[in-house]
Design an enzyme around this catalytic site. Sequence first.
Site, PDB file in Angstrom:
ATOM      1  N   HIS A   1       0.822  -1.201   0.000  1.00 57.52           N
ATOM      2  CA  HIS A   1       0.000   0.000   0.000  1.00 57.52           C
ATOM      3  C   HIS A   1       0.862   1.259   0.000  1.00 57.52           C
ATOM      4  O   HIS A   1       0.555   2.234  -0.687  1.00 57.52           O
ATOM      5  CB  HIS A   1      -0.910  -0.027   1.231  1.00 57.52           C
ATOM      6  CG  HIS A   1      -1.759   1.185   1.390  1.00 57.52           C
ATOM      7  ND1 HIS A   1      -1.501   2.138   2.347  1.00 57.52           N
ATOM      8  CD2 HIS A   1      -2.852   1.626   0.707  1.00 57.52           C
ATOM      9  CE1 HIS A   1      -2.408   3.096   2.255  1.00 57.52           C
ATOM     10  NE2 HIS A   1      -3.235   2.816   1.274  1.00 57.52           N
TER      11      HIS A   1
ATOM     12  N   GLU B   1      -4.093   7.721   7.904  1.00 53.78           N
ATOM     13  CA  GLU B   1      -5.080   6.792   7.343  1.00 53.78           C
ATOM     14  C   GLU B   1      -5.345   5.644   8.317  1.00 53.78           C
ATOM     15  O   GLU B   1      -6.495   5.228   8.521  1.00 53.78           O
ATOM     16  CB  GLU B   1      -4.560   6.261   6.001  1.00 53.78           C
ATOM     17  CG  GLU B   1      -5.581   5.566   5.150  1.00 53.78           C
ATOM     18  CD  GLU B   1      -5.048   5.182   3.777  1.00 53.78           C
ATOM     19  OE1 GLU B   1      -5.789   4.513   3.034  1.00 53.78           O
ATOM     20  OE2 GLU B   1      -3.905   5.559   3.444  1.00 53.78           O
TER      21      GLU B   1
ATOM     22  N   GLU C   1       2.113   1.924  -3.473  1.00 55.00           N
ATOM     23  CA  GLU C   1       1.049   2.527  -4.300  1.00 55.00           C
ATOM     24  C   GLU C   1       0.988   4.037  -4.083  1.00 55.00           C
ATOM     25  O   GLU C   1       0.829   4.813  -5.028  1.00 55.00           O
ATOM     26  CB  GLU C   1      -0.281   1.864  -3.951  1.00 55.00           C
ATOM     27  CG  GLU C   1      -1.510   2.511  -4.547  1.00 55.00           C
ATOM     28  CD  GLU C   1      -2.630   2.650  -3.537  1.00 55.00           C
ATOM     29  OE1 GLU C   1      -3.140   3.775  -3.367  1.00 55.00           O
ATOM     30  OE2 GLU C   1      -2.990   1.630  -2.908  1.00 55.00           O
ATOM     31  N   HIS C   2       1.144   4.482  -2.846  1.00 58.45           N
ATOM     32  CA  HIS C   2       1.161   5.921  -2.551  1.00 58.45           C
ATOM     33  C   HIS C   2       2.405   6.589  -3.124  1.00 58.45           C
ATOM     34  O   HIS C   2       2.331   7.658  -3.730  1.00 58.45           O
ATOM     35  CB  HIS C   2       1.128   6.144  -1.031  1.00 58.45           C
ATOM     36  CG  HIS C   2      -0.242   6.115  -0.439  1.00 58.45           C
ATOM     37  ND1 HIS C   2      -0.784   7.188   0.223  1.00 58.45           N
ATOM     38  CD2 HIS C   2      -1.183   5.139  -0.413  1.00 58.45           C
ATOM     39  CE1 HIS C   2      -2.012   6.868   0.643  1.00 58.45           C
ATOM     40  NE2 HIS C   2      -2.266   5.630   0.287  1.00 58.45           N
TER      41      HIS C   2
END
Length: 446
Positions: free
Chosen positions: A70, A150, A73-74
Amino acid sequence: MSAAVPNETTELAAPARPEGPHDPDVALTALPSGLRVVSQRMDHAATVSLGIWIGAGSRDEMPDEHGLAHLLEHMAFKGTARRSALAIAEEIESVGGDLNAATSVEYTCYTARVLGSDLGLAVDILADIITSPSLTEEELKREKGVILQEISAVQDTPDDLVYDRFLQAAFPDQPIGRPILGTAKTVKGFTPGAIRAYLARNYHAGNMVLAASGAVDHDELVALASQHLSNLPAPPAAPLTREAGEYRGGEARIGSDEEQVHLVLGLPGLPFTGGTHYPLQIFASVLGGGLSSRLFQEVREQRGLAYAIDAFHWPFSDCGVFGIGAGTAPEDAGELIEVALGCLRQAAEDVSEAEVARARAQMKVGLLASLESPGGKLEQMARQVLLFGRAIPREELAARLDAVTLEDVRAAGRSLLGHQPTIAAVGPTQGLPPAKRLRHAARAAD
């Protein structure tokens, strides 16, 4: 940019066998590197939705990489060798386009939507961000802070947190059960070197699909792929295999002073490979897939125990999990669990032809509706090609649903009974029965 989980609509597209005809409306080309390029032209569309799918997600992380898929991906949007983060945003938005990405348990995708005339720019940007991310210490530090926020947001959102804890309890001590976002500790420890190692291991041509739907010419898309993705690494000589997923069942409880307790009950499901999951998908819809479902009618309409309740089946490549989710008042939680498991037991014995037909019709409409938009078609065919090497004709998918018999659905329901249930709860959890006691409640009637 987000974390994603499987659901009935997207996973329904998995075929019962990998061989078979391609969708005649879809063009598919395999490049010498192993990269597959797939597209569908929609003559009515002025825009094109496109993306690069990678067959690696959170369950492909090593133990010390929890949350890295993840984070990568950022970081892909935070600058490349040719573009700054601002330049990426300005270039795509200057033509009215947008970029997005998502990380799931078993895949990662980077997507764009632009006018058909701007296909070349979109492919260039997507290729740039996955092949040449700059991964600077400065941007990494900044993005770690974003992801920590997040993670905190999930902790503050009980109806999200309970599903994270549900998977952890159902698949304890396994990559498939870990939260996609990672933990504050693991995220803080990531380095550019660790990200590059994950990138090199998973982002290779044989593990990728470039897909586009809408105002797209396939030959142009193939030419753009050859131009911008020619430097993708070849597949490794000895690719790593995933750790097998095994449903074990358990419990996770997080006490808080919320007004409601958020509950998820789970039982072992089925993988989407082999096609055996179709009857269980239909059973989930009968049990809790709409206003006419048994759970909604009994729990909401007859007893007023919850505002909403649903049943779901999440199939993965080698395992699956079935679940029932709801939020209720703490004093009603015990009754809700008892009623929900009772509905499941009863449905496994006497689900009717009319219920199966209604669930099948709902699933067909959901499937076909998703294929009418470029974005919906994009995701479905990209994942099909990534997983099965072909785009599945919608007629074949509908036929597979039609082939499911009443006894198939009842047998799928009965297959859930007798296993150790999983229970996850967030909120005032006092008085909830332990998971071990629920096993008796989840047995078939004697």
